[in-house]
Design a protein around this motif. Structure first.
Motif, PDB file in Angstrom:
ATOM      1  N   TYR A  25       0.698  -1.618   0.076  1.00  0.00           N
ATOM      2  CA  TYR A  25       0.189   0.001  -0.046  1.00  0.00           C
ATOM      3  C   TYR A  25       0.298   1.410   0.288  1.00  0.00           C
ATOM      4  O   TYR A  25       1.687   1.455  -0.042  1.00  0.00           O
ATOM      5  CB  TYR A  25      -1.068  -0.077   1.368  1.00  0.00           C
ATOM      6  CG  TYR A  25      -0.212   0.113   2.382  1.00  0.00           C
ATOM      7  CD1 TYR A  25      -0.196   1.800   2.898  1.00  0.00           C
ATOM      8  CD2 TYR A  25       0.514  -0.621   3.034  1.00  0.00           C
ATOM      9  CE1 TYR A  25       0.487   2.043   4.414  1.00  0.00           C
ATOM     10  CE2 TYR A  25       1.369  -0.403   4.331  1.00  0.00           C
ATOM     11  CZ  TYR A  25       0.963   0.333   4.932  1.00  0.00           C
ATOM     12  OH  TYR A  25       1.475   1.454   6.069  1.00  0.00           O
ATOM     13  N   CYS A  29      -2.785   5.887  -1.149  1.00  0.00           N
ATOM     14  CA  CYS A  29      -3.451   5.413  -1.933  1.00  0.00           C
ATOM     15  C   CYS A  29      -5.471   5.101  -1.415  1.00  0.00           C
ATOM     16  O   CYS A  29      -5.019   4.450  -0.733  1.00  0.00           O
ATOM     17  CB  CYS A  29      -3.026   4.045  -2.112  1.00  0.00           C
ATOM     18  SG  CYS A  29      -3.965   2.888  -3.180  1.00  0.00           S
ATOM     19  N   ALA A  30      -5.414   5.745  -1.580  1.00  0.00           N
ATOM     20  CA  ALA A  30      -7.117   5.912  -1.596  1.00  0.00           C
ATOM     21  C   ALA A  30      -8.395   3.955  -1.495  1.00  0.00           C
ATOM     22  O   ALA A  30      -8.349   3.734  -0.462  1.00  0.00           O
ATOM     23  CB  ALA A  30      -8.512   6.093  -1.944  1.00  0.00           C
ATOM     24  N   PRO A  31      -7.703   3.596  -2.512  1.00  0.00           N
ATOM     25  CA  PRO A  31      -8.340   2.344  -2.464  1.00  0.00           C
ATOM     26  C   PRO A  31      -7.404   1.232  -1.786  1.00  0.00           C
ATOM     27  O   PRO A  31      -8.330   0.294  -0.578  1.00  0.00           O
ATOM     28  CB  PRO A  31      -7.679   1.963  -3.739  1.00  0.00           C
ATOM     29  CG  PRO A  31      -8.138   2.849  -5.069  1.00  0.00           C
ATOM     30  CD  PRO A  31      -7.719   4.286  -3.775  1.00  0.00           C
ATOM     31  N   CYS A  32      -5.977   1.541  -1.041  1.00  0.00           N
ATOM     32  CA  CYS A  32      -5.292   0.884  -0.028  1.00  0.00           C
ATOM     33  C   CYS A  32      -6.275   1.433   1.056  1.00  0.00           C
ATOM     34  O   CYS A  32      -6.216   0.173   1.747  1.00  0.00           O
ATOM     35  CB  CYS A  32      -3.783   1.641  -0.320  1.00  0.00           C
ATOM     36  SG  CYS A  32      -3.152   1.302  -1.694  1.00  0.00           S
ATOM     37  N   GLN A  33      -6.245   2.139   1.608  1.00  0.00           N
ATOM     38  CA  GLN A  33      -7.168   2.626   3.003  1.00  0.00           C
ATOM     39  C   GLN A  33      -7.712   2.137   2.547  1.00  0.00           C
ATOM     40  O   GLN A  33      -8.451   1.378   3.893  1.00  0.00           O
ATOM     41  CB  GLN A  33      -7.209   4.552   2.885  1.00  0.00           C
ATOM     42  CG  GLN A  33      -5.621   5.133   3.072  1.00  0.00           C
ATOM     43  CD  GLN A  33      -4.153   4.659   3.964  1.00  0.00           C
ATOM     44  OE1 GLN A  33      -4.493   3.934   5.149  1.00  0.00           O
ATOM     45  NE2 GLN A  33      -3.552   4.474   3.320  1.00  0.00           N
ATOM     46  N   SER A  34      -9.044   2.098   2.315  1.00  0.00           N
ATOM     47  CA  SER A  34     -10.667   1.451   2.957  1.00  0.00           C
ATOM     48  C   SER A  34     -10.390  -0.296   2.116  1.00  0.00           C
ATOM     49  O   SER A  34     -11.232  -0.644   2.778  1.00  0.00           O
ATOM     50  CB  SER A  34     -11.655   1.801   0.861  1.00  0.00           C
ATOM     51  OG  SER A  34     -10.934   1.253  -0.631  1.00  0.00           O
ATOM     52  N   LEU A  35      -8.750  -0.510   1.651  1.00  0.00           N
ATOM     53  CA  LEU A  35      -9.723  -1.657   1.530  1.00  0.00           C
ATOM     54  C   LEU A  35      -8.489  -2.867   3.271  1.00  0.00           C
ATOM     55  O   LEU A  35      -8.640  -4.049   3.521  1.00  0.00           O
ATOM     56  CB  LEU A  35      -7.669  -2.845   0.692  1.00  0.00           C
ATOM     57  CG  LEU A  35      -8.246  -3.802  -0.228  1.00  0.00           C
ATOM     58  CD1 LEU A  35      -9.852  -4.093  -0.699  1.00  0.00           C
ATOM     59  CD2 LEU A  35      -7.551  -3.587  -1.492  1.00  0.00           C
ATOM     60  N   PRO A  73      -3.755  -0.537  -5.165  1.00  0.00           N
ATOM     61  CA  PRO A  73      -3.072  -1.513  -3.875  1.00  0.00           C
ATOM     62  C   PRO A  73      -3.157  -3.075  -5.152  1.00  0.00           C
ATOM     63  O   PRO A  73      -3.294  -2.829  -5.836  1.00  0.00           O
ATOM     64  CB  PRO A  73      -3.778  -1.817  -3.042  1.00  0.00           C
ATOM     65  CG  PRO A  73      -5.355  -1.551  -3.956  1.00  0.00           C
ATOM     66  CD  PRO A  73      -4.922  -0.680  -5.504  1.00  0.00           C
ATOM     67  N   LYS A  89      -4.690  -3.640  -8.480  1.00  0.00           N
ATOM     68  CA  LYS A  89      -5.572  -2.439  -8.726  1.00  0.00           C
ATOM     69  C   LYS A  89      -7.274  -2.775  -8.300  1.00  0.00           C
ATOM     70  O   LYS A  89      -8.125  -2.962  -7.401  1.00  0.00           O
ATOM     71  CB  LYS A  89      -5.416  -1.801 -10.059  1.00  0.00           C
ATOM     72  CG  LYS A  89      -3.432  -1.353  -9.872  1.00  0.00           C
ATOM     73  CD  LYS A  89      -3.456  -0.644 -11.538  1.00  0.00           C
ATOM     74  CE  LYS A  89      -1.982   0.470 -11.146  1.00  0.00           C
ATOM     75  NZ  LYS A  89      -2.249   0.891 -12.975  1.00  0.00           N
ATOM     76  N   GLU A  90      -7.996  -3.038  -9.877  1.00  0.00           N
ATOM     77  CA  GLU A  90      -9.062  -3.120  -9.374  1.00  0.00           C
ATOM     78  C   GLU A  90      -9.493  -4.988  -9.188  1.00  0.00           C
ATOM     79  O   GLU A  90     -10.626  -4.875  -8.783  1.00  0.00           O
ATOM     80  CB  GLU A  90      -9.867  -3.195 -11.252  1.00  0.00           C
ATOM     81  CG  GLU A  90     -10.222  -1.419 -11.316  1.00  0.00           C
ATOM     82  CD  GLU A  90      -8.784  -1.127 -12.466  1.00  0.00           C
ATOM     83  OE1 GLU A  90      -8.108  -2.053 -12.940  1.00  0.00           O
ATOM     84  OE2 GLU A  90      -8.061  -0.332 -11.939  1.00  0.00           O
ATOM     85  N   THR A  93     -10.433  -6.597  -4.711  1.00  0.00           N
ATOM     86  CA  THR A  93     -11.415  -6.928  -3.828  1.00  0.00           C
ATOM     87  C   THR A  93     -11.449  -7.834  -2.464  1.00  0.00           C
ATOM     88  O   THR A  93     -11.090  -8.554  -2.707  1.00  0.00           O
ATOM     89  CB  THR A  93     -12.742  -6.920  -4.521  1.00  0.00           C
ATOM     90  OG1 THR A  93     -13.066  -8.288  -4.571  1.00  0.00           O
ATOM     91  CG2 THR A  93     -12.735  -6.065  -5.914  1.00  0.00           C
TER      92      THR A  93
END
Length: 105
Positions: A25, A29-35, A73, A89-90, A93
């Motif tokens: 991460y 990185c916003a997606p990293c933080q949400s994951l 991420p 990345k995408e 999930t």
């Protein structure tokens, strides 16, 4: 969940034994933080079967490049020091991460 850095990545992951999940991460990185909460939850659920670690690529850029982590991420699984699978990345999930974990436990 162990926080890795450029000094501990090699002994913990590349020289580690068994299955190890690494969450790559970065600071911005916003997606990293949400994951991250999901990965922590999986570490609590599956931590007795697979080791969970995370690496901040902002502070360990050379390590990330050496592992061919070019976008974030990235959730990677290593077995005895070799990367066996990764989600990028995408594809990273919570559902895909749990499915990948279940393949190796």
């Amino acid at each position: 969940m162990l926080e890795l850095d450029k000094k501990t990545f090699e002994p913990e992951v590349l020289q580690g034994e068994g299955y190890i999940l690494v969450d790559f991460y970065g600071d911005g990185c916003a997606p990293c933080q949400s994951l991250m909460p999901h990965v922590i939850e999986f570490s609590e659920k599956y931590g007795d079967k697979i080791k969970f670690m995370k690496l901040n690529t902002t502070k360990a850029r050379r390590v990330a490049i050496g592992q061919k982590v070019l976008g974030l991420p990235v959730i990677a699984i290593y077995k005895d020091g070799e990367k066996v699978e990764e989600l990028v990345k995408e594809d990273a999930t919570p559902e895909n991460i749990e499915a990948m974990i279940n393949k190796y436990i």
